[in-house]
Design a protein around this motif. Structure first.
Motif, PDB file in Angstrom:
ATOM      1  N   GLY A   1     -41.867  51.886  88.357  1.00 28.11           N
ATOM      2  CA  GLY A   1     -41.710  50.450  88.145  1.00 28.11           C
ATOM      3  C   GLY A   1     -40.947  50.081  86.885  1.00 28.11           C
ATOM      4  O   GLY A   1     -40.881  48.899  86.526  1.00 28.11           O
ATOM      5  N   LEU A   2     -40.370  51.067  86.204  1.00 24.64           N
ATOM      6  CA  LEU A   2     -39.638  50.783  84.961  1.00 24.64           C
ATOM      7  C   LEU A   2     -38.195  50.367  85.238  1.00 24.64           C
ATOM      8  O   LEU A   2     -37.493  49.933  84.329  1.00 24.64           O
ATOM      9  N   ARG A   3     -37.730  50.538  86.483  1.00 24.57           N
ATOM     10  CA  ARG A   3     -36.358  50.140  86.841  1.00 24.57           C
ATOM     11  C   ARG A   3     -36.373  49.587  88.262  1.00 24.57           C
ATOM     12  O   ARG A   3     -37.045  50.127  89.138  1.00 24.57           O
ATOM     13  N   LYS A   4     -35.612  48.543  88.480  1.00 25.26           N
ATOM     14  CA  LYS A   4     -35.521  47.943  89.826  1.00 25.26           C
ATOM     15  C   LYS A   4     -34.672  48.826  90.743  1.00 25.26           C
ATOM     16  O   LYS A   4     -33.673  49.406  90.321  1.00 25.26           O
TER      17      LYS A   4
ATOM     18  N   GLN B   1     -43.326  54.542  99.324  1.00 23.88           N
ATOM     19  CA  GLN B   1     -44.687  54.324  99.820  1.00 23.88           C
ATOM     20  C   GLN B   1     -45.660  55.315  99.192  1.00 23.88           C
ATOM     21  O   GLN B   1     -45.363  56.511  99.085  1.00 23.88           O
ATOM     22  N   LEU B   2     -46.823  54.797  98.778  1.00 23.96           N
ATOM     23  CA  LEU B   2     -47.910  55.629  98.266  1.00 23.96           C
ATOM     24  C   LEU B   2     -49.100  55.435  99.188  1.00 23.96           C
ATOM     25  O   LEU B   2     -49.591  54.304  99.337  1.00 23.96           O
ATOM     26  N   ASN B   3     -49.497  56.515  99.836  1.00 24.49           N
ATOM     27  CA  ASN B   3     -50.597  56.432 100.813  1.00 24.49           C
ATOM     28  C   ASN B   3     -50.358  55.309 101.827  1.00 24.49           C
ATOM     29  O   ASN B   3     -51.259  54.554 102.184  1.00 24.49           O
ATOM     30  N   GLY B   4     -49.099  55.171 102.264  1.00 23.92           N
ATOM     31  CA  GLY B   4     -48.751  54.204 103.306  1.00 23.92           C
ATOM     32  C   GLY B   4     -48.516  52.795 102.820  1.00 23.92           C
ATOM     33  O   GLY B   4     -48.132  51.918 103.600  1.00 23.92           O
ATOM     34  N   LYS B   5     -48.707  52.531 101.498  1.00 21.75           N
ATOM     35  CA  LYS B   5     -48.501  51.168 100.974  1.00 21.75           C
ATOM     36  C   LYS B   5     -47.165  51.095 100.249  1.00 21.75           C
ATOM     37  O   LYS B   5     -46.844  51.970  99.437  1.00 21.75           O
ATOM     38  N   GLU B   6     -46.414  50.026 100.516  1.00 21.04           N
ATOM     39  CA  GLU B   6     -45.087  49.842  99.913  1.00 21.04           C
ATOM     40  C   GLU B   6     -45.210  49.455  98.437  1.00 21.04           C
ATOM     41  O   GLU B   6     -45.952  48.538  98.087  1.00 21.04           O
ATOM     42  N   LEU B   7     -44.485  50.197  97.577  1.00 16.72           N
ATOM     43  CA  LEU B   7     -44.568  49.927  96.132  1.00 16.72           C
ATOM     44  C   LEU B   7     -43.211  49.611  95.502  1.00 16.72           C
ATOM     45  O   LEU B   7     -43.134  49.423  94.287  1.00 16.72           O
ATOM     46  N   ILE B   8     -42.151  49.550  96.293  1.00 18.78           N
ATOM     47  CA  ILE B   8     -40.825  49.372  95.696  1.00 18.78           C
ATOM     48  C   ILE B   8     -40.763  48.060  94.908  1.00 18.78           C
ATOM     49  O   ILE B   8     -41.227  47.020  95.357  1.00 18.78           O
ATOM     50  N   ASN B   9     -40.262  48.171  93.684  1.00 19.86           N
ATOM     51  CA  ASN B   9     -40.064  47.034  92.772  1.00 19.86           C
ATOM     52  C   ASN B   9     -41.351  46.306  92.392  1.00 19.86           C
ATOM     53  O   ASN B   9     -41.310  45.145  91.967  1.00 19.86           O
ATOM     54  N   HIS B  10     -42.493  47.003  92.505  1.00 21.99           N
ATOM     55  CA  HIS B  10     -43.727  46.427  91.986  1.00 21.99           C
ATOM     56  C   HIS B  10     -43.771  46.623  90.470  1.00 21.99           C
ATOM     57  O   HIS B  10     -43.079  47.480  89.920  1.00 21.99           O
TER      58      HIS B  10
END
Length: 509
Positions: free
Chosen positions: A305-308, A315-324
């Motif tokens: 999450g330090l860069r867009k 995905q982490l364990n099926g959950k979307e994390l991009i740009n969080h």
């Protein structure tokens, strides 16, 4: 025996702490003399005494047989002593030449004669095979080239004796080979070198003699041709060190991290992670091998999450994390050992205890209604300091006062204690000694054996080969091959890292 430098019974204290306890080091003309010790053993302190940055409480320094008082670095320069520091002392916005002449400017009619200076810099660069462009801007050249500028700076000031402080800590394998060649050229040209290091392979390859210090005391000096890495490691840490990491075969389970078609730009807007795919499963360590500058840093920053990111899916364990946001990613179950522990891992002017709750200080029991509970914070820190063998005078000591290895153990303690599903370890052993490396490798493998997913990013090929269960090779921002460490070797990996495909690499093995 004629010595160019003699440091006799040097004692350096900081308050009640004795950093150098009556250490003797003698440098012969025309030799590379290694100074070996664990992180925090007192190596840099001893060399800072020789370079005039510190004044010793006791002992004598002789240069070419004559007793001298080195009160500051200018005196050291005048005596022909130059130091190439681990953290470079360069002005990013200046050119190579402007950095080299800083403080020693050539003037003509009251103006700096930059053309004459450039000619001198070019001539010295060619004489020692440094291949540095005198007109290049520091911000535009690689870390390896910046180091050559530091070497040039000492030569420009007439150094006959060069001190290299952990010179390979930030270099790629190719740059290390080139640096070793430069050192050998310097010796041929009549220079003498003190090499501060804890990398045993380099000592065996390049040094003539080696002085070992442990916990501030001199252990002895050995001829490198008459010793071996195991013996040096034992002298350094005071016990036998296991070089080969013992681990049972991995038992990978479900996918924890799934990266698809990820595209990330660097700070100049250039695409450096290019439609990258990567999977890490529970119960395995995936190592990313690649030459520095192929998108590794930007990949880690996107994952944490330090860069867009510009495109794709994380995905982490099926959950979307991009740009969080970084905190959301952390709370989702990601631990991060950053590659720059000073910039992204610690607040150097905070006590080490407060650094150990940087990810959790806002949660119970460390905080209630926005008020910090320092009793709980310091209790937790004492537990982690003991469990992760962080050697510090106390939990109240500022993070900046700890050695690199102990700073790293504190970060690893903090991240592992949170029990993340995915642990991202970026250059986790950069600049560390064999004892600390052994400890950190064991911890990474423990995480794997507890069913966690571990992503290891390292420029040290032997580390990638030794610790990983699968190796993903990154080249120009793409994963170009995924190989089993048992079915490859450093030569094939090196070729893949340089852009050869698997068939070509295999044919060249």
């Amino acid at each position: 025996m004629e010595y160019v430098i003699e440091m006799l019974n040097i004692r350096k204290e900081f308050g009640s702490f004795v950093a150098n306890d009556n250490i003797t080091l003698q440098l012969k003309k025309g030799e590379i003399h290694a100074l070996l010790g664990e992180n925090g053993a007192g190596k840099s302190t001893l060399m800072n005494v020789l370079f005039g940055l510190y004044q010793p409480e006791a002992g004598e320094i002789r240069v070419k047989g004559k007793s001298v008082k080195i009160t500051d670095p200018n005196v050291a320069n005048d005596l022909g002593i130059g130091m190439v520091h681990q953290h470079f002392m360069l002005v990013d916005t200046f050119t190579v030449t402007e950095n080299i002449i800083l403080g020693r400017e050539i003037t003509s009619a009251g103006r700096i004669d930059i053309k004459k200076a450039e000619q001198e810099v070019r001539q010295i660069s060619e004489q020692y095979g440094l291949a540095v462009d005198p007109q290049a801007k520091i911000s535009d050249i690689s870390v390896g080239m910046q180091q050559r500028v530091e070497i040039l700076k000492t030569l420009y000031r007439g150094a006959e004796i060069l001190i290299f402080d952990e010179p390979t800590a930030v270099l790629t394998p190719q740059e290390i080979k080139e640096l070793i060649q430069i050192m050998k050229t310097l010796i041929k040209e009549g220079k003498s070198i003190i090499l501060i290091t804890h990398k045993l392979k380099e000592i065996m390859e390049v040094a003539d003699r080696c002085t070992v210090i442990r916990k501030g005391k001199g252990i002895g000096t050995v001829n490198v041709s008459e010793t071996n890495p195991n013996e040096l490691a034992s002298l350094m840490v005071g016990r036998e060190v296991v070089f080969k990491t013992e681990k049972k075969p991995a038992e990978p389970k479900q996918e924890v991290l799934v990266v698809k078609d990820l595209t990330v730009k660097d700070s100049r807007g250039v695409t450096v992670v290019n439609s990258l795919d990567l999977t890490v499963r529970a119960g395995e360590i995936v190592g990313i091998a690649g030459v520095d500058g192929n998108g590794q840093s930007e990949l880690i920053e996107a994952l944490t999450g330090l860069r867009k990111s510009d495109n794709g899916s994380i995905q982490l364990n099926g959950k979307e994390l991009i740009n969080h946001a970084p905190r959301k990613i952390t709370e989702s179950g990601v631990g991060h050992i950053p590659q720059d522990r000073h910039k992204h891992g610690l607040v150097l002017n905070y006590p080490i205890a407060e650094n150990m709750v940087l990810q959790t200080y806002y949660q119970k029991p460390f905080s209630k209604s926005g008020v910090l509970n320092f009793k709980e914070i310091y209790n937790k820190a004492r537990k982690l300091i003991s469990e992760f063998d962080v050697r510090t005078p106390s939990e109240y000591t500022l993070a900046r006062a700890l050695s690199g290895g102990n700073q790293q153990k504190a970060i690893i303690g903090r991240e592992v204690d949170r029990n993340p599903d995915l642990l991202i370890a970026a250059q986790p052993t950069r600049g560390l000694d064999v004892g600390a490396i052994e400890f950190i490798h064991k911890r990474l493998i423990e995480q794997r054996d507890h069913g966690k997913a571990v992503l290891l990013v390292s420029f040290e090929l032997d580390e990638i080969m030794n610790v990983s269960d699968r190796i993903a090779v990154i080249y120009e921002g793409k994963i170009v091959a995924v190989v089993n460490p048992k079915e490859t070797d450093e030569q094939e990996l090196g070729l893949l890292m340089a852009g050869s495909n698997r068939k070509e690499a295999g044919a060249n093995v």
